[in-house]
Design an enzyme around this catalytic site. Structure first.
Site, PDB file in Angstrom:
ATOM      1  N   CYS A   1      -3.677  16.984  58.503  1.00  0.00           N
ATOM      2  CA  CYS A   1      -4.129  17.687  57.293  1.00  0.00           C
ATOM      3  C   CYS A   1      -5.307  16.982  56.616  1.00  0.00           C
ATOM      4  CB  CYS A   1      -2.970  17.850  56.319  1.00  0.00           C
ATOM      5  SG  CYS A   1      -2.007  16.352  56.035  1.00  0.00           S
TER       6      CYS A   1
ATOM      7  N   HIS B   1      -4.122  17.540  48.892  1.00  0.00           N
ATOM      8  CA  HIS B   1      -4.601  16.185  49.187  1.00  0.00           C
ATOM      9  C   HIS B   1      -6.028  16.020  48.662  1.00  0.00           C
ATOM     10  CE1 HIS B   1      -1.054  15.612  51.396  1.00  0.00           C
ATOM     11  NE2 HIS B   1      -1.503  15.553  52.627  1.00  0.00           N
TER      12      HIS B   1
END
Length: 329
Positions: free
Chosen positions: A126, A234
């Site tokens: 990710c 994130h």
């Protein structure tokens, strides 16, 4: 198109189903697959109820595409079995990413490398996906020499247990711990397991995966990965040294013109990317774009994305869309 979602009951699996529905992926038959303890349970997709089946039954059904998000151990055992049955596997674990015989794909960057013979395709980490989405156009124009990255990663990257730990701590409830320490009001410089060189596995993914995706080992990446008490999204602080100089306006324009990237960069109006705004979106957001005044040809920027969507589910579905559009399945 017969499609299997392996790990359908997990956090990423649920988002996979949501993204497949949102993007109207052409499914004629859907197989929802999970571990033995979930077999027989019901899950809804587009207001229709499906019964979860086991892996062996899913292989026997010979789906055209199987999107995996069931962990590396499951992928190592079962992805080859699906591939042998003629299924094209898109795997979201780390199991196949650095295998030299497997493609590591971010569709906007390197989907053109895919062929009909690619039966196991790896979905990158990710944190890697959002990083390379911003780096790829800049590398093409200015040539990267060295990248230093620090991540600020949400607990959803660890999974349901970690999200529950954070929620328990906020509520003042004692519960099961996903981390060795509290995560609320804290920051853990510890994403994934530590390796012999002192880096974590997550940090080494960030160092190695971009080189494979961009098919270029002329640049180096050094990473520090940190877990913070946000529930989703994130963030990354990125310092990039280029061989060639740049103008900041050119950098902003280049990033804004890159499909899948949105620039949010206006200090006058406090406009910059944040996880709270990236939630449930597929774009990679870039801001705080500025020159590093301590070193020539060096840029600082801040990159944010929803780790469960573009960082996982959406990227996998985009790979599947490419395969269908180019008649590779």
């Amino acid at each position: 198109m017969k499609v299997a979602v392996v790990g359908a009951t997990g956090m990423v699996g649920e988002v996979m189903l949501k993204v497949l529905a949102e993007r109207n992926f052409p499914i004629t038959e859907l197989l929802l697959v999970a571990s033995e303890r979930s077999v027989g349970k019901k899950l809804a997709y587009k207001e229709k109820e499906y019964t979860i089946i086991g892996l062996a039954d899913a292989v026997a059904a010979r789906p055209d595409i199987a999107i995996f998000s069931a962990g590396g151990d499951t992928s190592l055992v079962w992805a080859p079995k699906f591939a042998e049955a003629g299924t094209t596997v898109i795997d979201n674990s780390s199991a196949w990413r650095m295998d030299p015989t497997k493609k590591l794909v971010v569709p906007e960057i390197n989907a053109a490398e895919l062929t009909k013979t690619d039966k196991i395709i790896a979905n990158p980490n990710c944190s890697t996906i959002q990083l390379v989405m911003a780096l790829a156009p800049l590398h093409e124009k200015y040539k990267m020499k060295r990248v230093v990255i620090s991540t600020y990663q949400s607990v959803s990257g660890t999974g349901v247990k970690a999200v529950q730990q954070l929620e328990n701590e906020i509520a003042g409830v004692q519960g099961e711990m996903a981390y060795p320490y509290p995560i609320g009001r804290n920051a853990l410089p510890h994403c994934d397991v530590f390796m012999e060189n002192g880096y974590t596995k997550e940090e080494m993914k960030l160092a190695r995966e971009p080189q494979k995706i961009l098919d270029d080992r002329s640049f180096s990446i050094s990473a520090t990965a940190v877990r913070i008490p946000t529930s989703g999204g994130h963030s990354e602080s990125v310092n990039v040294e280029f061989l060639n100089d740049f103008q900041l306006n050119d950098v902003r324009q280049l990033l804004n013109e890159t499909p899948g990237v949105t620039v949010q960069d206006n200090p006058d109006t406090n406009t910059y990317p944040m996880p709270i705004y990236a939630h449930d979106k597929d774009e990679v957001f870039v801001g705080r774009i500025r020159r590093d005044e301590t070193q020539r040809n060096t840029l600082n920027m801040w990159i944010v994305a929803d780790n469960l969507r573009k960082g996982a589910a959406t990227n996998a579905v985009q790979i599947a869309e490419y395969l269908v559009a180019h008649e590779l399945v």
